[in-house]
Design a protein around this motif. Structure first.
Motif, short mmCIF file in Angstrom:
data_model
loop_
_atom_site.label_atom_id
_atom_site.label_comp_id
_atom_site.label_asym_id
_atom_site.label_seq_id
_atom_site.Cartn_x
_atom_site.Cartn_y
_atom_site.Cartn_z
N ALA A 24 0.84 -1.20 0.00
CA ALA A 24 0.00 0.00 0.00
C ALA A 24 0.87 1.26 0.00
O ALA A 24 0.57 2.23 -0.70
CB ALA A 24 -0.93 0.00 1.20
N GLY A 25 1.95 1.25 0.75
CA GLY A 25 2.85 2.39 0.78
C GLY A 25 3.54 2.60 -0.55
O GLY A 25 3.72 3.73 -1.01
N TYR A 26 3.91 1.51 -1.19
CA TYR A 26 4.56 1.58 -2.50
C TYR A 26 3.61 2.15 -3.55
O TYR A 26 3.98 3.03 -4.32
CB TYR A 26 5.04 0.19 -2.91
CG TYR A 26 5.69 0.18 -4.26
CD1 TYR A 26 6.98 0.67 -4.44
CD2 TYR A 26 5.01 -0.29 -5.37
CE1 TYR A 26 7.57 0.67 -5.69
CE2 TYR A 26 5.59 -0.30 -6.61
CZ TYR A 26 6.87 0.18 -6.77
OH TYR A 26 7.45 0.19 -8.00
N TYR A 27 2.36 1.68 -3.56
CA TYR A 27 1.39 2.19 -4.53
C TYR A 27 1.01 3.63 -4.23
O TYR A 27 0.79 4.42 -5.14
CB TYR A 27 0.17 1.29 -4.58
CG TYR A 27 0.49 -0.07 -5.15
CD1 TYR A 27 1.10 -0.20 -6.39
CD2 TYR A 27 0.23 -1.23 -4.44
CE1 TYR A 27 1.43 -1.43 -6.92
CE2 TYR A 27 0.55 -2.47 -4.95
CZ TYR A 27 1.15 -2.57 -6.18
OH TYR A 27 1.48 -3.79 -6.69
N THR A 28 0.96 3.99 -2.97
CA THR A 28 0.70 5.37 -2.59
C THR A 28 1.82 6.28 -3.09
O THR A 28 1.56 7.37 -3.62
CB THR A 28 0.55 5.50 -1.06
OG1 THR A 28 -0.51 4.64 -0.62
CG2 THR A 28 0.26 6.93 -0.65
N LEU A 29 3.05 5.86 -2.93
CA LEU A 29 4.20 6.62 -3.42
C LEU A 29 4.15 6.77 -4.93
O LEU A 29 4.40 7.86 -5.47
CB LEU A 29 5.50 5.93 -3.00
CG LEU A 29 6.80 6.57 -3.46
CD1 LEU A 29 6.98 7.93 -2.81
CD2 LEU A 29 7.97 5.66 -3.13
N THR A 30 3.78 5.72 -5.64
CA THR A 30 3.69 5.77 -7.09
C THR A 30 2.60 6.74 -7.54
O THR A 30 2.83 7.56 -8.44
CB THR A 30 3.41 4.37 -7.66
OG1 THR A 30 4.43 3.47 -7.20
CG2 THR A 30 3.38 4.37 -9.16
N VAL A 31 1.42 6.67 -6.94
CA VAL A 31 0.32 7.57 -7.31
C VAL A 31 0.66 9.01 -6.95
O VAL A 31 0.42 9.93 -7.75
CB VAL A 31 -0.99 7.12 -6.64
CG1 VAL A 31 -2.08 8.17 -6.79
CG2 VAL A 31 -1.44 5.79 -7.20
N TYR A 32 1.24 9.23 -5.78
CA TYR A 32 1.64 10.58 -5.38
C TYR A 32 2.64 11.16 -6.37
O TYR A 32 2.53 12.33 -6.76
CB TYR A 32 2.23 10.55 -3.97
CG TYR A 32 2.85 11.87 -3.56
CD1 TYR A 32 2.05 12.93 -3.18
CD2 TYR A 32 4.23 12.04 -3.59
CE1 TYR A 32 2.62 14.15 -2.82
CE2 TYR A 32 4.80 13.23 -3.23
CZ TYR A 32 3.99 14.29 -2.84
OH TYR A 32 4.55 15.48 -2.49
N HIS A 33 3.59 10.36 -6.78
CA HIS A 33 4.60 10.83 -7.72
C HIS A 33 3.97 11.15 -9.08
O HIS A 33 4.30 12.16 -9.70
CB HIS A 33 5.71 9.80 -7.86
CG HIS A 33 6.91 10.33 -8.55
ND1 HIS A 33 7.75 11.24 -7.96
CD2 HIS A 33 7.39 10.11 -9.78
CE1 HIS A 33 8.70 11.56 -8.81
NE2 HIS A 33 8.51 10.88 -9.93
#
Length: 113
Positions: A24-33
């Motif tokens: 979830a943190g990885y996908y959040t970082l990807t979407v935020y970026h």
């Protein structure tokens, strides 16, 4: 300061282990970026379009020139650094090759300095 050897990172699992992120943190970082790159591209393009096409910035010529130069620099940084990082986050590995690595590093260094 602690230095970490990142030469053995070759897959998305290695990146997750290095960053110690959950999925979830990885996908959040990807979407935020992705959102920050898209907003930056739209915003800087609108600044350039408005200042060049409509003379929307009513300042002296030097101020307008500096604002346009900053917008161009930010666009180049977003294109070369932002999109390459986003592509790497999506694919889980560096797919742009040695030339892409060189160009991304050089452009990022020149745009930041």
């Amino acid at each position: 300061m602690k230095f970490v050897d990142t030469t053995n990172i070759s897959s998305i699992e290695d990146v997750n282990d290095y960053l110690q992120l959950s999925d979830a943190g990885y996908y959040t970082l990807t979407v935020y970026h992705l959102v920050s790159v898209v907003v930056g591209l739209i915003g800087n393009t609108l600044v350039l379009y408005g200042s060049i096409r409509f003379n929307a910035i009513e300042e002296d010529n030097i101020s307008v020139l500096l604002i346009e130069a900053l917008a161009i620099s930010d666009l180049l940084l977003l294109i070369f650094a932002g999109l390459s990082k986003w592509i790497t986050l999506i694919t889980g590995r560096w797919i742009l090759g040695a030339v892409g690595c060189f160009l991304q590093g050089m452009v990022t260094a020149y745009m930041i300095d």
